[in-house]
Design a protein around this motif. Structure first.
Motif, PDB file in Angstrom:
ATOM      1  N   ALA A 327       0.839  -1.205   0.000  1.00 33.19           N
ATOM      2  CA  ALA A 327       0.000   0.000   0.000  1.00 33.19           C
ATOM      3  C   ALA A 327       0.870   1.251   0.000  1.00 33.19           C
ATOM      4  CB  ALA A 327      -0.922  -0.008   1.223  1.00 33.19           C
ATOM      5  N   ALA A 328       1.997   1.200   0.732  1.00 33.30           N
ATOM      6  CA  ALA A 328       2.927   2.337   0.744  1.00 33.30           C
ATOM      7  C   ALA A 328       3.514   2.577  -0.636  1.00 33.30           C
ATOM      8  CB  ALA A 328       4.042   2.071   1.755  1.00 33.30           C
ATOM      9  N   CYS A 329       3.862   1.503  -1.330  1.00 36.52           N
ATOM     10  CA  CYS A 329       4.395   1.645  -2.686  1.00 36.52           C
ATOM     11  C   CYS A 329       3.337   2.224  -3.633  1.00 36.52           C
ATOM     12  CB  CYS A 329       4.882   0.299  -3.196  1.00 36.52           C
ATOM     13  SG  CYS A 329       6.360  -0.314  -2.338  1.00 36.52           S
ATOM     14  N   CYS A 330       2.096   1.810  -3.470  1.00 35.19           N
ATOM     15  CA  CYS A 330       1.009   2.379  -4.279  1.00 35.19           C
ATOM     16  C   CYS A 330       0.863   3.871  -4.001  1.00 35.19           C
ATOM     17  CB  CYS A 330      -0.312   1.671  -3.968  1.00 35.19           C
ATOM     18  SG  CYS A 330      -0.510   0.068  -4.746  1.00 35.19           S
ATOM     19  N   HIS A 331       0.939   4.227  -2.741  1.00 32.36           N
ATOM     20  CA  HIS A 331       0.765   5.635  -2.342  1.00 32.36           C
ATOM     21  C   HIS A 331       1.883   6.505  -2.897  1.00 32.36           C
ATOM     22  CE1 HIS A 331      -1.068   8.721   0.102  1.00 32.36           C
ATOM     23  NE2 HIS A 331       0.105   9.012   0.659  1.00 32.36           N
ATOM     24  N   ALA A 332       3.105   5.948  -2.932  1.00 32.99           N
ATOM     25  CA  ALA A 332       4.264   6.724  -3.387  1.00 32.99           C
ATOM     26  C   ALA A 332       4.588   6.506  -4.862  1.00 32.99           C
ATOM     27  CB  ALA A 332       5.480   6.370  -2.536  1.00 32.99           C
ATOM     28  N   GLY A 333       3.919   5.545  -5.516  1.00 32.09           N
ATOM     29  CA  GLY A 333       4.188   5.275  -6.920  1.00 32.09           C
ATOM     30  C   GLY A 333       5.523   4.605  -7.163  1.00 32.09           C
ATOM     31  N   LEU A 334       5.858   3.619  -6.363  1.00 31.24           N
ATOM     32  CA  LEU A 334       7.140   2.914  -6.480  1.00 31.24           C
ATOM     33  C   LEU A 334       6.894   1.522  -7.060  1.00 31.24           C
ATOM     34  CD1 LEU A 334       8.696   3.875  -3.006  1.00 31.24           C
ATOM     35  CD2 LEU A 334       9.057   4.994  -5.217  1.00 31.24           C
ATOM     36  N   LEU A 335       6.904   1.424  -8.379  1.00 33.10           N
ATOM     37  CA  LEU A 335       6.597   0.155  -9.035  1.00 33.10           C
ATOM     38  C   LEU A 335       7.695  -0.876  -8.830  1.00 33.10           C
ATOM     39  CD1 LEU A 335       4.863  -1.589 -10.872  1.00 33.10           C
ATOM     40  CD2 LEU A 335       5.964  -0.497 -12.853  1.00 33.10           C
ATOM     41  N   GLU A 336       8.953  -0.479  -9.050  1.00 32.05           N
ATOM     42  CA  GLU A 336      10.052  -1.433  -8.949  1.00 32.05           C
ATOM     43  C   GLU A 336      10.166  -1.995  -7.530  1.00 32.05           C
ATOM     44  OE1 GLU A 336      14.907  -1.623  -9.652  1.00 32.05           O
ATOM     45  OE2 GLU A 336      13.756   0.147 -10.264  1.00 32.05           O
ATOM     46  N   GLU A 337      10.047  -1.107  -6.523  1.00 35.13           N
ATOM     47  CA  GLU A 337      10.124  -1.565  -5.138  1.00 35.13           C
ATOM     48  C   GLU A 337       8.946  -2.467  -4.790  1.00 35.13           C
ATOM     49  OE1 GLU A 337      10.738   1.395  -6.172  1.00 35.13           O
ATOM     50  OE2 GLU A 337      12.820   1.750  -5.555  1.00 35.13           O
ATOM     51  N   GLY A 338       7.775  -2.149  -5.354  1.00 32.47           N
ATOM     52  CA  GLY A 338       6.607  -2.983  -5.126  1.00 32.47           C
ATOM     53  C   GLY A 338       6.791  -4.387  -5.663  1.00 32.47           C
ATOM     54  N   TRP A 339       7.352  -4.493  -6.863  1.00 34.81           N
ATOM     55  CA  TRP A 339       7.619  -5.804  -7.446  1.00 34.81           C
ATOM     56  C   TRP A 339       8.632  -6.586  -6.603  1.00 34.81           C
ATOM     57  CZ3 TRP A 339       5.154  -9.038 -10.060  1.00 34.81           C
ATOM     58  CH2 TRP A 339       4.371  -8.701 -11.162  1.00 34.81           C
ATOM     59  N   LYS A 340       9.668  -5.881  -6.109  1.00 28.25           N
ATOM     60  CA  LYS A 340      10.673  -6.557  -5.276  1.00 28.25           C
ATOM     61  C   LYS A 340      10.041  -7.126  -4.012  1.00 28.25           C
ATOM     62  CE  LYS A 340      14.699  -3.840  -6.751  1.00 28.25           C
ATOM     63  NZ  LYS A 340      15.711  -2.817  -6.348  1.00 28.25           N
ATOM     64  N   LEU A 341       9.166  -6.336  -3.392  1.00 29.35           N
ATOM     65  CA  LEU A 341       8.486  -6.809  -2.180  1.00 29.35           C
ATOM     66  C   LEU A 341       7.585  -7.991  -2.489  1.00 29.35           C
ATOM     67  CD1 LEU A 341       7.586  -3.351  -0.624  1.00 29.35           C
ATOM     68  CD2 LEU A 341       9.125  -5.045   0.388  1.00 29.35           C
ATOM     69  N   PHE A 342       6.896  -7.931  -3.620  1.00 31.27           N
ATOM     70  CA  PHE A 342       5.994  -9.011  -4.030  1.00 31.27           C
ATOM     71  C   PHE A 342       6.770 -10.313  -4.198  1.00 31.27           C
ATOM     72  CE2 PHE A 342       3.178 -11.227  -7.048  1.00 31.27           C
ATOM     73  CZ  PHE A 342       1.979 -11.077  -6.399  1.00 31.27           C
ATOM     74  N   ARG A 343       7.977 -10.198  -4.790  1.00 26.87           N
ATOM     75  CA  ARG A 343       8.799 -11.397  -4.998  1.00 26.87           C
ATOM     76  C   ARG A 343       9.425 -11.878  -3.685  1.00 26.87           C
ATOM     77  NH1 ARG A 343      10.603  -8.112  -9.516  1.00 26.87           N
ATOM     78  NH2 ARG A 343       9.592  -8.802 -11.440  1.00 26.87           N
ATOM     79  N   ARG A 344       9.849 -10.922  -2.832  1.00 35.65           N
ATOM     80  CA  ARG A 344      10.438 -11.309  -1.540  1.00 35.65           C
ATOM     81  C   ARG A 344       9.426 -12.063  -0.687  1.00 35.65           C
ATOM     82  NH1 ARG A 344      13.350  -6.620   1.715  1.00 35.65           N
ATOM     83  NH2 ARG A 344      13.856  -8.425   3.045  1.00 35.65           N
ATOM     84  N   MET A 345       8.201 -11.644  -0.790  1.00 36.74           N
ATOM     85  CA  MET A 345       7.143 -12.275  -0.008  1.00 36.74           C
ATOM     86  C   MET A 345       7.063 -13.772  -0.329  1.00 36.74           C
ATOM     87  SD  MET A 345       3.170 -11.133   0.014  1.00 36.74           S
ATOM     88  CE  MET A 345       1.976 -11.988   1.024  1.00 36.74           C
ATOM     89  N   ARG A 346       7.159 -14.092  -1.625  1.00 37.08           N
ATOM     90  CA  ARG A 346       7.046 -15.491  -2.030  1.00 37.08           C
ATOM     91  C   ARG A 346       8.368 -16.247  -1.889  1.00 37.08           C
ATOM     92  NH1 ARG A 346       4.522 -14.903  -7.955  1.00 37.08           N
ATOM     93  NH2 ARG A 346       6.406 -13.608  -8.080  1.00 37.08           N
ATOM     94  N   ASP A 347       9.458 -15.621  -2.342  1.00 35.38           N
ATOM     95  CA  ASP A 347      10.725 -16.341  -2.454  1.00 35.38           C
ATOM     96  C   ASP A 347      11.519 -16.357  -1.153  1.00 35.38           C
ATOM     97  OD1 ASP A 347       9.961 -16.570  -5.095  1.00 35.38           O
ATOM     98  OD2 ASP A 347      11.165 -14.860  -5.749  1.00 35.38           O
ATOM     99  N   GLU A 348      11.602 -15.204  -0.463  1.00 41.49           N
ATOM    100  CA  GLU A 348      12.429 -15.108   0.736  1.00 41.49           C
ATOM    101  C   GLU A 348      11.702 -15.600   1.985  1.00 41.49           C
ATOM    102  OE1 GLU A 348      14.698 -11.641   3.385  1.00 41.49           O
ATOM    103  OE2 GLU A 348      14.116 -11.228   1.303  1.00 41.49           O
ATOM    104  N   PHE A 349      10.401 -15.254   2.079  1.00 41.68           N
ATOM    105  CA  PHE A 349       9.667 -15.581   3.301  1.00 41.68           C
ATOM    106  C   PHE A 349       8.669 -16.728   3.124  1.00 41.68           C
ATOM    107  CE2 PHE A 349      10.874 -11.081   3.655  1.00 41.68           C
ATOM    108  CZ  PHE A 349      11.585 -11.127   4.833  1.00 41.68           C
TER     109      PHE A 349
END
Length: 466
Positions: A327-349
């Motif tokens: 939601a923070a990435c959506c609010h700030a318009g950070l697409l690349e960081e949002g994708w990284k978090l999306f992948r970390r959620m699945r792959d790292e955690f």
């Protein structure tokens, strides 16, 4: 609870007092799931009718919320004593179930059990609205007649009850007649005023109480800070913060959490983070709160840094953590960081991605015009997309004026919610933005023919201090 498990693993059989201690721990730690497991063990070993175990079960269920389970255990006890009756009434009091509380009180008297002051407190605590005011007044009369109102705890409960039910004059009068009001009575009066949104009066009484030499506890301070958040009043928030710091209450987790919430809702996310930074012991809830606060105020990169701090503190983020981050990435318009978090959620955690996470990532992609990528991502979802996901994509189609994909997405939404007019209005506006007047008029006619209406939006502007 660990000791209980080790006891079960050895030859030592747990007795009634062991079960009672474990059930009290369940109530203190807010673990209704463990309480139910212990309840099952109690039934298996044939101790469900033991008075000590039964009392602990009723008390635990009453405090944890499953009042129905508490009543089931209570009804199974052969001869409940006064403590058990009071415990069960307290469960109804916690939930404001005054009808059930009155019925139980009547049954107790019919059973020949004489009520005491704690019985009256349990019953009075269940009256929470105007509808119950007459019954509260009747119980007050019973307290006077029986001499129960001489105790501080009964008078405090009556003061709080009158304010909750909107009888301010009666509450003030009862409070004014007290020769030496204790902390419980002061707290009842202040929280009663807070309950009916009389914030200015409650803060005035708080100052009066402090000047009288009474020191409020952390629960009252946290309640006042919650009022500051509702009022969006930064001056009161700072005043309470200074007082909490002076008396050493600022390290209490309830006070710190309320401070963070008050500062964030007043628009001062930096002050909320400062409170978080000074906390000695941080748990997952605190981390999620500060991440959400930073993200909602546009500090998305700082929120991501807090995630790394959480991992360094050996805490594992949960789905709520990533919801706040995306939601923070959506609010700030950070697409690349949002994708990284999306992948970390699945792959790292190794976390399962939930629908709410797809909503945020689809919204991010739609913000940057990557509508086809967003549509392709929806097709790979393990569960069918809901209105939140499709709605985020339809919003993107409207922003970027993609009527062809917008029609496909809108049809999906019409299948899910045929009676919701807002999606049809969005599609009509999309057509109109591209001067596709015939298509826009067709969608409007569908709204008219199916007698589907969209409520007109309204705004309310007022003084937050009133």
């Amino acid at each position: 609870m660990r000791r209980s498990r080790s006891s079960a693993a050895t030859a030592t059989a747990p007795d009634a007092h062991t079960f009672a201690c474990v059930l009290r721990a369940c109530a203190d730690c807010s673990r209704p799931d463990v309480a139910r497991v212990v309840n099952g063990i109690v039934v298996c070993v044939g101790m469900s009718s033991h008075p000590v175990v039964g009392s602990a079960l009723v008390s635990a269920y009453a405090k944890l919320g499953p009042v129905g389970d508490a009543r089931r255990v209570f009804d199974g006890l052969p001869e409940p004593d006064l403590v058990l009756w009071n415990c069960m009434m307290s469960g109804y009091g916690y939930r404001g179930m005054w009808n059930d509380g009155l019925d139980l009180f009547s049954a107790m008297r019919k059973a020949g059990e004489r009520p005491d002051g704690y019985s009256m407190v349990s019953l009075v605590s269940s009256f929470w609205n105007h509808e119950a005011r007459a019954f509260g007044q009747a119980i007050h009369g019973m307290c006077i007649k029986g001499g129960y109102d001489s105790g501080h705890h009964v008078r405090s409960a009556l003061v709080s009850m009158y304010f909750r039910c909107g009888c301010m004059d009666s509450g003030h009068s009862l409070f004014g007649n007290l020769l030496d009001a204790d902390l419980v009575t002061w707290s009842s009066l202040i929280t009663g005023l807070l309950h009916i949104c009389k914030y200015e009066e409650s803060f005035g009484l708080f100052r009066q109480m402090c000047n009288s030499g009474r020191r409020p506890d952390s629960i009252l301070v946290a309640s006042l800070l919650s009022a500051c958040a509702s009022m969006v009043n930064i001056s009161y928030s700072k005043e309470i913060h200074c007082y909490a710091f002076r008396v050493g209450a600022h390290t209490d987790i309830r006070v710190s959490s309320s401070l963070m919430d008050a500062y964030a809702k007043c628009g001062f996310a930096d002050l909320a983070y400062g409170v978080f930074f000074q906390m000695p012991d941080k748990n997952l809830v605190m981390y999620n709160t500060v991440i959400s606060n930073l993200g909602s105020h546009g500090f998305a990169m700082k929120a991501i840094e807090v995630l790394d701090e959480m991992v360094s503190d050996k805490l594992k983020p949960d789905s709520a953590t990533f919801s706040a981050l995306l939601a923070a990435c959506c609010h700030a318009g950070l697409l690349e960081e949002g994708w990284k978090l999306f992948r970390r959620m699945r792959d790292e955690f190794n976390m399962a991605v939930k629908t709410e996470h797809y909503v945020y990532i689809v919204r991010l992609l739609a913000t940057f015009g990557q509508l086809k990528e967003a549509y392709g991502l929806i097709q790979t979802m393990p569960v069918p997309a809901d209105s939140g996901v499709w709605g985020a994509l339809l919003w993107g189609c409207c922003v970027h004026r993609d009527s062809s994909l917008g029609r496909i997405v809108a049809d999906k939404l019409f299948e899910l919610y045929p009676d919701k007019a807002s999606y049809r209005v969005m599609l009509s506006n999309l057509y109109a933005s591209q001067e596709m007047w015939w298509d826009a008029e067709e969608v409007r006619e569908e709204l008219w023919n199916e007698d589907v209406h969209k409520n007109t939006g309204i705004s309310w502007v007022g003084n937050a201090r009133k």
